[in-house]
Scaffold this motif. Structure first.
Motif: not given
Length: 84
Positions: A3-26
């Motif tokens: 999994x290649x972590x791209x990032x989380x929502x910059x405006x989220x708090x510690x309990x709500x973290x929308x995030x994006x990854x890429x699975x390069x080995x799917x």
């Protein structure tokens, strides 16, 4: 799984973290992984009018402010696909 972590929502708090990854080995091609808020029942019903949802899928909400992160993930997935 790579999994290649791209990032989380910059405006989220510690309990709500929308995030994006890429699975390069799917299997077959890279996949985007999105973490977001589960859609409510009314939204699920409306979405099901266009695309029935099996139990193995979910409708999630991602804030529009994350578009740049999603674009970055799309670019990363394309680069990973070219390397296969």
């Amino acid at each position: 799984m790579a999994l290649w972590f791209i990032g989380i929502d910059p405006d989220s708090d510690d309990d709500h973290c929308p995030a994006v990854w890429v699975d390069t080995e799917a299997p077959h091609e890279p996949h985007l992984l999105l973490q977001g808020w589960l859609a409510d029942e009314a939204t699920n019903r409306e979405c099901s009018k266009n695309s029935p949802r099996p139990d193995t899928e979910a409708v999630i909400r991602i804030p529009a402010r994350m578009v740049a992160l999603i674009r970055e993930a799309c670019d990363a997935a394309e680069r990973a696909a070219e390397l296969r």
